[in-house]
Design an enzyme around this catalytic site. Structure first.
Site, PDB file in Angstrom:
ATOM      1  N   ASP A 115      -7.036   8.646 -11.341  1.00  0.00           N
ATOM      2  CA  ASP A 115      -6.590   8.343  -9.989  1.00  0.00           C
ATOM      3  C   ASP A 115      -7.072   9.397  -9.000  1.00  0.00           C
ATOM      4  O   ASP A 115      -6.762  10.587  -9.156  1.00  0.00           O
ATOM      5  CB  ASP A 115      -5.056   8.290  -9.995  1.00  0.00           C
ATOM      6  CG  ASP A 115      -4.487   7.508  -8.840  1.00  0.00           C
ATOM      7  OD1 ASP A 115      -5.146   7.406  -7.795  1.00  0.00           O
ATOM      8  OD2 ASP A 115      -3.360   6.998  -8.974  1.00  0.00           O
ATOM      9  N   ASP A 116      -7.834   8.981  -8.002  1.00  0.00           N
ATOM     10  CA  ASP A 116      -8.329   9.869  -6.940  1.00  0.00           C
ATOM     11  C   ASP A 116      -9.341  10.904  -7.445  1.00  0.00           C
ATOM     12  O   ASP A 116      -9.501  11.966  -6.829  1.00  0.00           O
ATOM     13  CB  ASP A 116      -7.180  10.588  -6.231  1.00  0.00           C
ATOM     14  CG  ASP A 116      -6.431   9.681  -5.263  1.00  0.00           C
ATOM     15  OD1 ASP A 116      -6.660   8.455  -5.283  1.00  0.00           O
ATOM     16  OD2 ASP A 116      -5.600  10.190  -4.489  1.00  0.00           O
ATOM     17  N   CYS A 139      -6.096   2.677  -4.217  1.00  0.00           N
ATOM     18  CA  CYS A 139      -5.372   2.376  -5.461  1.00  0.00           C
ATOM     19  C   CYS A 139      -5.119   0.901  -5.752  1.00  0.00           C
ATOM     20  O   CYS A 139      -5.667   0.338  -6.700  1.00  0.00           O
ATOM     21  CB  CYS A 139      -4.036   3.112  -5.460  1.00  0.00           C
ATOM     22  SG  CYS A 139      -4.162   4.904  -5.328  1.00  0.00           S
ATOM     23  N   ARG A 168      -6.928  -1.734  -8.473  1.00  0.00           N
ATOM     24  CA  ARG A 168      -6.262  -2.177  -9.698  1.00  0.00           C
ATOM     25  C   ARG A 168      -6.142  -3.691  -9.759  1.00  0.00           C
ATOM     26  O   ARG A 168      -6.198  -4.279 -10.843  1.00  0.00           O
ATOM     27  CB  ARG A 168      -4.895  -1.487  -9.805  1.00  0.00           C
ATOM     28  CG  ARG A 168      -5.049  -0.006 -10.081  1.00  0.00           C
ATOM     29  CD  ARG A 168      -3.834   0.838  -9.735  1.00  0.00           C
ATOM     30  NE  ARG A 168      -4.263   2.192  -9.461  1.00  0.00           N
ATOM     31  CZ  ARG A 168      -4.519   3.106 -10.398  1.00  0.00           C
ATOM     32  NH1 ARG A 168      -4.345   2.802 -11.675  1.00  0.00           N
ATOM     33  NH2 ARG A 168      -4.941   4.305 -10.065  1.00  0.00           N
ATOM     34  N   LYS A 196      -0.079   3.962 -14.876  1.00  0.00           N
ATOM     35  CA  LYS A 196       0.221   3.445 -13.544  1.00  0.00           C
ATOM     36  C   LYS A 196      -0.080   1.947 -13.443  1.00  0.00           C
ATOM     37  O   LYS A 196      -1.121   1.484 -13.886  1.00  0.00           O
ATOM     38  CB  LYS A 196      -0.615   4.225 -12.516  1.00  0.00           C
ATOM     39  CG  LYS A 196      -0.487   3.769 -11.071  1.00  0.00           C
ATOM     40  CD  LYS A 196      -1.268   4.708 -10.169  1.00  0.00           C
ATOM     41  CE  LYS A 196      -1.330   4.214  -8.736  1.00  0.00           C
ATOM     42  NZ  LYS A 196      -2.013   5.178  -7.837  1.00  0.00           N
ATOM     43  N   HIS A 210       1.071  -0.461 -10.171  1.00  0.00           N
ATOM     44  CA  HIS A 210       0.768  -0.497  -8.736  1.00  0.00           C
ATOM     45  C   HIS A 210       0.182  -1.817  -8.244  1.00  0.00           C
ATOM     46  O   HIS A 210      -0.556  -1.845  -7.262  1.00  0.00           O
ATOM     47  CB  HIS A 210      -0.195   0.656  -8.380  1.00  0.00           C
ATOM     48  CG  HIS A 210      -0.094   1.041  -6.926  1.00  0.00           C
ATOM     49  ND1 HIS A 210      -1.102   1.741  -6.270  1.00  0.00           N
ATOM     50  CD2 HIS A 210       0.875   0.832  -6.002  1.00  0.00           C
ATOM     51  CE1 HIS A 210      -0.751   1.939  -5.017  1.00  0.00           C
ATOM     52  NE2 HIS A 210       0.439   1.402  -4.830  1.00  0.00           N
ATOM     53  N   HIS A 262      -4.219  12.553  -8.853  1.00  0.00           N
ATOM     54  CA  HIS A 262      -3.562  12.173  -7.598  1.00  0.00           C
ATOM     55  C   HIS A 262      -2.507  13.223  -7.235  1.00  0.00           C
ATOM     56  O   HIS A 262      -1.834  13.752  -8.103  1.00  0.00           O
ATOM     57  CB  HIS A 262      -2.904  10.808  -7.800  1.00  0.00           C
ATOM     58  CG  HIS A 262      -2.406  10.140  -6.562  1.00  0.00           C
ATOM     59  ND1 HIS A 262      -1.312  10.599  -5.855  1.00  0.00           N
ATOM     60  CD2 HIS A 262      -2.830   9.029  -5.911  1.00  0.00           C
ATOM     61  CE1 HIS A 262      -1.090   9.799  -4.830  1.00  0.00           C
ATOM     62  NE2 HIS A 262      -1.996   8.836  -4.828  1.00  0.00           N
ATOM     63  N   ASP A 280     -10.372   5.197  -9.837  1.00  0.00           N
ATOM     64  CA  ASP A 280      -9.974   4.087  -8.959  1.00  0.00           C
ATOM     65  C   ASP A 280     -10.547   4.179  -7.554  1.00  0.00           C
ATOM     66  O   ASP A 280     -10.603   3.180  -6.844  1.00  0.00           O
ATOM     67  CB  ASP A 280      -8.447   3.956  -8.904  1.00  0.00           C
ATOM     68  CG  ASP A 280      -7.756   5.122  -8.212  1.00  0.00           C
ATOM     69  OD1 ASP A 280      -8.366   6.215  -8.113  1.00  0.00           O
ATOM     70  OD2 ASP A 280      -6.592   4.962  -7.798  1.00  0.00           O
ATOM     71  N   ASN A 281     -10.947   5.347  -7.134  1.00  0.00           N
ATOM     72  CA  ASN A 281     -11.567   5.521  -5.814  1.00  0.00           C
ATOM     73  C   ASN A 281     -12.102   6.938  -5.731  1.00  0.00           C
ATOM     74  O   ASN A 281     -11.929   7.737  -6.658  1.00  0.00           O
ATOM     75  CB  ASN A 281     -10.579   5.266  -4.668  1.00  0.00           C
ATOM     76  CG  ASN A 281      -9.212   5.872  -4.860  1.00  0.00           C
ATOM     77  OD1 ASN A 281      -8.236   5.145  -5.084  1.00  0.00           O
ATOM     78  ND2 ASN A 281      -9.107   7.184  -4.781  1.00  0.00           N
ATOM     79  N   LYS A 338     -11.953   8.500  -0.055  1.00  0.00           N
ATOM     80  CA  LYS A 338     -11.041   7.398  -0.380  1.00  0.00           C
ATOM     81  C   LYS A 338     -10.678   6.590   0.865  1.00  0.00           C
ATOM     82  O   LYS A 338     -10.481   7.153   1.941  1.00  0.00           O
ATOM     83  CB  LYS A 338      -9.772   7.996  -1.010  1.00  0.00           C
ATOM     84  CG  LYS A 338      -8.622   7.033  -1.249  1.00  0.00           C
ATOM     85  CD  LYS A 338      -7.442   7.777  -1.849  1.00  0.00           C
ATOM     86  CE  LYS A 338      -6.234   6.876  -2.060  1.00  0.00           C
ATOM     87  NZ  LYS A 338      -5.096   7.603  -2.686  1.00  0.00           N
TER      88      LYS A 338
END
Length: 548
Positions: A37-38, A75, A79, A132, A134, A222, A328-329, A375
């Site tokens: 994540d991130d 995010c 997903r 996660k 989300h 993240h 994810d980004n 992002k």
């Protein structure tokens, strides 16, 4: 009636015997999908980082890396595409996991978009998820209701990593395990718990004769930046060279590895990032600490991937398992909302429970090396992810290819390998066709990139882009003006060709609006919420940037 019941019972019995026989001889591969994540494009060793990621580096050396693999820049939309194989609007998460009152923006996965949990479970796989979610807060949209046999993790978009620490206390880490709400034990670290539960799931699953699908969705790195002291100590002093020198180091390694083409441009200096030499000494100390913690969080993810691989070996399943690693980004730069983010009050030093510092733009500028922006933006820094695939039976070692894959391509890839049929209808609902292309030809060496007839398109909170061949158009809200880049020469997006190649702009713009109409995209001005989530980047305030 007796004859009918007897025949039915006989049929059920024979079906069970047939299924058991099929499972006993099932040679279909296990699949592990790891998402972080991130994490920026260059934040692991195999993509040029100084962060110690030996397990991921080994997967890369023994597998394949894509130079170009795209996500959806933030995010929840990422997903949604990942889990369903659909563009996010088509899956119902065109904006975020909040309901804006339209089907494409309802904030949770719709029934027309089947998850890979649903499709693979119907194909005879055990389906496991740790981490996660989300893509739907209501319990009707939780993982166990959307095709996963086992789930441990959190439902919303972010979480603390500690409940109680040596120096401070954070709000309880709220988790869910198989539809039951639980809390993180006070002596545990969430990244470790996510991996440990995945390993437990594999142990339990090994008692069956089914192949498995494991979606391992880490929330690290993240924010908030929180890590084990021992991991942070490994990086003490490493970042005193500052972001300018570190970025040069990463670019040099990327060129040496073949991740970055030296003939391509790299993104120019971010005008909102101060030269390191101009940063006051006391501020430098905090900046260094923040990156030390960030590196420690990535390091801990890699350690846990190592533990997972050891379990695979112990179960003798490693040689028939596909492992894919993505982010994810891009790393997060800038600030969301009408004003710079105001961190919650810290109750402990940076890195501990109760600390809410975050990486921020200057280090994110390094994380996304060599690309532009961050992002939530559709320039390459926002939508480009590292991509590693490892599968001893089918992927040759140490290959780096152009790739040009997208999240929508993963579901067709898994279904091809799993020999899983994607149904036209499910429970009386017509399903959305899959728009992506299987990555199998690129993974196995038959092609150097994904061959597709249609362009890849993006829209999120008014930010838009189209990738078609070597060309890319992009616009950043609130502007509607298209920029045009030749990514074969200029992946750094340094030379806007829109004025001189209006023919290309018009062609790709027409592609965008056809896609938008088909996918359910609505002009952002018509649906913009009063309090935007992940809004366009605003100019930072220096004190807020430092987490003060």
């Amino acid at each position: 009636m007796k004859i009918y019941v007897s025949a039915l019972l006989a049929l059920m019995g024979s079906s069970g015997v047939h299924a058991q026989k099929h499972q006993a001889n099932d040679s279909r591969p296990n699949i592990i999908l790891i998402m972080v994540d991130d994490l920026g494009y260059s934040d692991i060793g195999a993509y040029g980082s100084e962060i110690q990621t030996p397990n991921l580096d080994q997967l890369a050396a023994e597998g394949i890396r894509f130079r170009e693999f795209y996500n959806n820049s933030i995010c929840a939309p990422t997903r949604a595409s990942l889990i369903t194989g659909q563009y996010p609007h088509k899956a119902g998460v065109g904006y975020f996991n909040v309901n804006l009152g339209l089907p494409a923006y309802q904030g949770y996965l719709n029934k027309e978009s089947l998850t890979f949990g649903e499709v693979l479970r119907n194909a005879g796989y055990s389906t496991l998820l740790s981490g996660k979610w989300h893509v739907g807060n209501d319990s009707l949209a939780w993982p166990n209701q959307r095709g996963f046999d086992r789930f441990y993790g959190f439902i919303n978009g972010a979480s603390n990593y500690f409940d109680i620490g040596k120096y401070g206390q954070a709000p309880p880490v709220e988790l869910v395990e198989n539809n039951k709400r639980i809390h993180l034990p006070p002596d545990k670290y969430l990244t470790d718990e996510i991996a440990d539960h995945a390993i437990t799931f594999l142990d339990e699953q090994s008692k069956t004769s089914k192949p498995f699908f494991l979606y391992l969705a880490f929330n690290a790195p993240h924010w908030p930046l929180q890590a084990h002291e021992a991991d942070i100590s490994k990086y003490k002093g490493r970042y005193n060279i500052g972001w300018d020198s570190l970025r040069k180091e990463r670019i040099k390694r990327q060129i040496e590895f073949g991740i970055t083409d030296p003939k391509q441009s790299v993104a120019g200096r971010d005008s909102e990032v101060a030269p390191w030499e101009n940063v006051p000494y006391d501020e430098k100390q905090l900046w260094q600490t923040k990156m030390e913690i960030y590196a420690a969080m990535v390091d801990r993810v890699d350690q846990n991937i190592g533990k997972l691989r050891e379990k695979l070996k112990a179960l003798r399943k490693d040689q028939n398992t596909l492992i894919i690693f993505i982010s994810d980004n891009g790393a997060q730069g800038g600030y969301s909302g009408a004003s710079p983010r105001r961190p919650q009050r810290n109750s402990g030093p940076a890195g501990t429970a109760g600390s809410y510092v975050y990486q921020d733009q200057p280090w994110a500028y390094v994380s996304n090396t060599p690309h532009a922006s961050y992002k939530n933006n559709m320039h390459e820094g926002g939508i480009s992810a590292p991509f590693i695939a490892w599968f001893p039976k089918q992927i040759k070692a140490n290959r780096i290819v152009k790739g040009t894959g997208h999240l929508i391509d993963l579901a067709p890839t898994f279904y091809e390998l799993a020999k899983a049929a994607y149904p036209a209808t499910n429970a009386g609902v017509n399903t959305n066709p899959l728009p992506g292309k299987s990555l199998v030809p690129a993974l196995t060496g038959k092609t150097e990139q994904v061959e597709r007839a249609e362009p890849i398109c993006w829209e999120r909170a008014g930010n838009r882009a189209v990738r078609k061949g070597k060309w890319k158009i992009v616009s950043s809200y609130p502007s509607y003006a298209w920029e045009l880049y030749d990514l074969e020469k200029d992946r750094g997006e340094t030379s806007n060709l829109a004025a001189s190649r209006t023919d290309i702009v018009n062609e790709l713009s027409a592609d965008y609006f056809r896609w938008a109409e088909k996918t359910g995209v609505v002009d952002y001005e018509k649906i913009k919420p009063a309090t935007p989530v992940g809004a366009p980047v605003q100019r930072p305030n220096r004190q807020a940037a430092l987490g003060l």
